[in-house]
Structures are given as C-alpha cells and as structure tokens.
Write a protein that holds these residues in place. Structure first.
Motif, mmCIF file in Angstrom:
data_model
loop_
_atom_site.group_PDB
_atom_site.id
_atom_site.type_symbol
_atom_site.label_atom_id
_atom_site.label_comp_id
_atom_site.label_asym_id
_atom_site.label_seq_id
_atom_site.Cartn_x
_atom_site.Cartn_y
_atom_site.Cartn_z
ATOM 1 N N PHE A 58 -80.867 -12.403 69.217
ATOM 2 C CA PHE A 58 -80.100 -11.293 69.781
ATOM 3 C C PHE A 58 -78.749 -11.199 69.098
ATOM 4 O O PHE A 58 -78.278 -12.141 68.448
ATOM 5 C CB PHE A 58 -79.918 -11.467 71.297
ATOM 6 C CG PHE A 58 -78.997 -12.590 71.676
ATOM 7 C CD1 PHE A 58 -77.648 -12.375 71.899
ATOM 8 C CD2 PHE A 58 -79.491 -13.890 71.803
ATOM 9 C CE1 PHE A 58 -76.807 -13.411 72.234
ATOM 10 C CE2 PHE A 58 -78.640 -14.934 72.133
ATOM 11 C CZ PHE A 58 -77.303 -14.702 72.354
ATOM 12 N N GLN A 59 -78.120 -10.046 69.250
ATOM 13 C CA GLN A 59 -76.789 -9.781 68.721
ATOM 14 C C GLN A 59 -76.096 -8.779 69.632
ATOM 15 O O GLN A 59 -76.684 -7.760 69.992
ATOM 16 C CB GLN A 59 -76.878 -9.221 67.299
ATOM 17 C CG GLN A 59 -75.541 -9.013 66.611
ATOM 18 C CD GLN A 59 -75.690 -8.452 65.205
ATOM 19 O OE1 GLN A 59 -75.577 -7.239 65.008
ATOM 20 N NE2 GLN A 59 -75.961 -9.319 64.244
ATOM 21 N N ILE A 60 -74.869 -9.062 70.030
ATOM 22 C CA ILE A 60 -74.102 -8.133 70.852
ATOM 23 C C ILE A 60 -73.395 -7.148 69.923
ATOM 24 O O ILE A 60 -72.531 -7.531 69.133
ATOM 25 C CB ILE A 60 -73.082 -8.857 71.740
ATOM 26 C CG1 ILE A 60 -73.785 -9.829 72.684
ATOM 27 C CG2 ILE A 60 -72.259 -7.848 72.540
ATOM 28 C CD1 ILE A 60 -72.844 -10.618 73.579
ATOM 29 N N THR A 61 -73.793 -5.889 70.007
ATOM 30 C CA THR A 61 -73.228 -4.835 69.170
ATOM 31 C C THR A 61 -72.719 -3.713 70.052
ATOM 32 O O THR A 61 -73.437 -3.261 70.959
ATOM 33 C CB THR A 61 -74.283 -4.292 68.199
ATOM 34 O OG1 THR A 61 -74.815 -5.360 67.437
ATOM 35 C CG2 THR A 61 -73.680 -3.262 67.256
ATOM 36 N N LEU A 62 -71.513 -3.267 69.804
ATOM 37 C CA LEU A 62 -70.943 -2.179 70.601
ATOM 38 C C LEU A 62 -71.672 -0.867 70.312
ATOM 39 O O LEU A 62 -72.179 -0.662 69.209
ATOM 40 C CB LEU A 62 -69.456 -2.011 70.297
ATOM 41 C CG LEU A 62 -68.540 -3.172 70.678
ATOM 42 C CD1 LEU A 62 -67.095 -2.820 70.331
ATOM 43 C CD2 LEU A 62 -68.662 -3.509 72.147
ATOM 44 N N PRO A 63 -71.728 0.028 71.293
ATOM 45 C CA PRO A 63 -72.300 1.356 71.051
ATOM 46 C C PRO A 63 -71.521 2.095 69.960
ATOM 47 O O PRO A 63 -70.335 1.845 69.746
ATOM 48 C CB PRO A 63 -72.166 2.053 72.413
ATOM 49 C CG PRO A 63 -72.035 0.944 73.401
ATOM 50 C CD PRO A 63 -71.300 -0.148 72.691
ATOM 51 N N ASP A 64 -72.195 2.997 69.298
ATOM 52 C CA ASP A 64 -71.568 3.813 68.268
ATOM 53 C C ASP A 64 -71.636 5.278 68.694
ATOM 54 O O ASP A 64 -72.696 5.762 69.096
ATOM 55 C CB ASP A 64 -72.281 3.628 66.929
ATOM 56 C CG ASP A 64 -71.632 4.441 65.828
ATOM 57 O OD1 ASP A 64 -70.525 4.072 65.400
ATOM 58 O OD2 ASP A 64 -72.225 5.451 65.399
ATOM 59 N N VAL A 65 -70.496 5.970 68.618
ATOM 60 C CA VAL A 65 -70.439 7.368 69.043
ATOM 61 C C VAL A 65 -69.602 8.152 68.044
ATOM 62 O O VAL A 65 -68.601 7.649 67.528
ATOM 63 C CB VAL A 65 -69.862 7.486 70.482
ATOM 64 C CG1 VAL A 65 -68.451 6.951 70.557
ATOM 65 C CG2 VAL A 65 -69.928 8.914 70.985
#
Length: 287
Positions: A102-109
C-alpha cells in the motif's frame, strides 16, 4: 488387523484483508487467524518499506488466540510504498500471511476548463482522482482575492472521483475572479492550481467624436447572431456637453448582454465590441 482412523494435524491459517487509509499517516489493517490443533501464543502485524516483512521489522502485537483482528498503523510517510503481513506464533513456529502492498497518496484535483463566461456567471469544470481515499466532497472555491479556500465562496458538486462541473452565479460584472478546485477526504482537504477569469461588463458607455457636426447620431447594434435592430437612425445617442478639439461628443450606453457589435453614425466610423477580444475602433478611411 483392525482399521484405525487418524487425522494429521492442521496447521494454522492466517490472512490479511484489504488495507484502508484513515488519514495522511494512518492505515487500518485487519485479518483473521484459524487453528484447530495448535495454540496461538502470539499474533500481530509486521510491516516495512522492504518486501516480505518479518517480526524483525516493525511489529504491532495483538495478543494471542484465534479469530479476527484489527489494528492501526500510524506515523507513515506520504507517497511511500509499505508492505504488511500478519503473523502468528505457535509452539516454536511462526507463520505469515500473504503480504499487502500500500501507499498513502493524497487526492489530485485540477481545473479542466472555464467556459460560458458572462457578466454574472461562468461554468468551471474540474477533475478529481484518488487511489487511496474516498472523496466525500469536491467542487470549486472562488474569490476576488488570490488562493481562495473553502472558507470563501464555493460551489459543491458532490462526492466521488472523475470529471465534474460547477455553475458559478451571481458574479459581479467586469471583475477578475480567482478559482481553485478542492476535494475533501478523511485526511482533510486538498486544492488544485489556481486559475483566473474575468466576467464581461454588463453595460458599457462608448463615445463618438462627431467631426461632421451631425444634428443627431443614430446607433446600429448587432447581437452574436448577426441580427441588428433593423432601424435607422436606430437608437439615439446622447449629445454630451463637452467637446474634443472643438467637436461635439456623443455617448451611448450598450447592453453588452444583448449586443456584440455597434456602429455609430451610418458608415462613417465603426466601434466594434467583441466579448472575447474587447473594444476596438475601425475607421473606413484610415488604417
């Protein structure tokens, strides 16, 4: 001799379920352990940035016995790949589950497009994606100041990922606006890059210097479809009590929401308004 039945001992089984991100540095990990013939003396989760972690890496102990388990792993870094496995001890043995990555990745907008700009409204399209978090709300925030946030004006689109559009209304005419897309998730809110647009003026007063000293000045106007008011002298301009180099000045206020082009005083001099390019003069007798 007599037939004797016997059963070989069943080894314990252990699984790790899908991992869920709780915030920017914490995940939730769950799984289960079953064992018919062996006592589980210790169980837990081990994790590392290296593949196939063991109890020599970071460990969260979860007691003993069989059944389901849930734990939280915190103080993780963003955009870093981690590997996690559940483990169980019995007698002098240790078993591990299959590893989860797993990897914690912030949302992209981001803003996709800004269109249909008028004197009081605009349509702003955005797109949001997230491989880690569920998007609980996305939309557009806007202001007449730079770097707007959700504490300024917002138009919410709803939840989920993908393309979305927001209709911005009740805007001021002839005003520059700053817009940013936003997305809310369990870890907070993220913003995309800032874009700008300027609303069109709703009314504008234009002036004509009457070098021919006309007794009155008429105005032709066209809309975007090329339709004019079909009347000459058409709308009457107003004579101002000022002069430029000794010539009279006429003024006329245009409703820019209705017309895109205007001509003063027959074919003497054009004054053309275009909502995209602004206002410019075209003189038939001069370059």
């Amino acid at each position: 001799g007599s037939v004797v039945n016997f059963r070989t001992l069943a080894l314990p089984t252990i699984t790790t379920n899908a991992i869920k991100a709780l915030d920017n540095e914490t995940i939730e990990c769950s799984g289960s352990i079953t064992s018919k013939d062996f006592e589980i003396t210790e169980r837990g989760v081990c994790y590392s940035t290296n593949s196939e972690p063991t109890i020599s890496d970071k460990v969260i102990e979860l007691g003993s016995g069989v059944g389901k388990f849930t734990c939280e792993i915190s103080e993780l870094k963003l955009n870093t790949t981690y590997y996690v496995r559940a483990y169980a001890k019995y007698e002098d043995e240790i078993i591990y589950s299959e590893q989860q990555e797993f990897q914690i990745t912030l949302p992209d907008v981001s803003i996709w497009d800004i269109s249909d700009i008028t004197s009081s409204s605009a349509i702003c399209e955005g797109v949001v994606s997230s491989s880690t978090f569920e998007i609980t709300e996305c939309g557009i925030c806007y202001s007449t100041s730079e770097n707007p946030t959700i504490f300024d004006y917002i138009v919410s689109h709803g939840s989920g990922t993908g393309f979305y559009d927001c209709y911005l209304t009740n805007l001021s005419s002839g005003t520059k606006y700053y817009v940013r897309p936003y997305a809310k998730y369990s870890g907070g809110v993220v913003y995309g890059d800032q874009e700008t647009f300027t609303t069109h003026k709703s009314f504008m007063t234009v002036y004509y210097v009457d070098t021919n000293e006309w007794g009155s000045v008429g105005v032709y106007m066209w809309n975007d479809l090329g339709e004019n008011n079909n009347t000459w002298p058409g709308e009457k301009a107003i004579k101002e009590y000022i002069n430029v180099n000794g010539y009279s000045v006429w003024s006329f206020t245009i409703d820019l929401s209705a017309y895109s082009n205007i001509i003063f005083n027959s074919y003497d001099k054009y004054l053309i308004y275009n909502r995209e390019d602004g206002l410019y003069y075209l003189d038939q007798t001069e370059d």
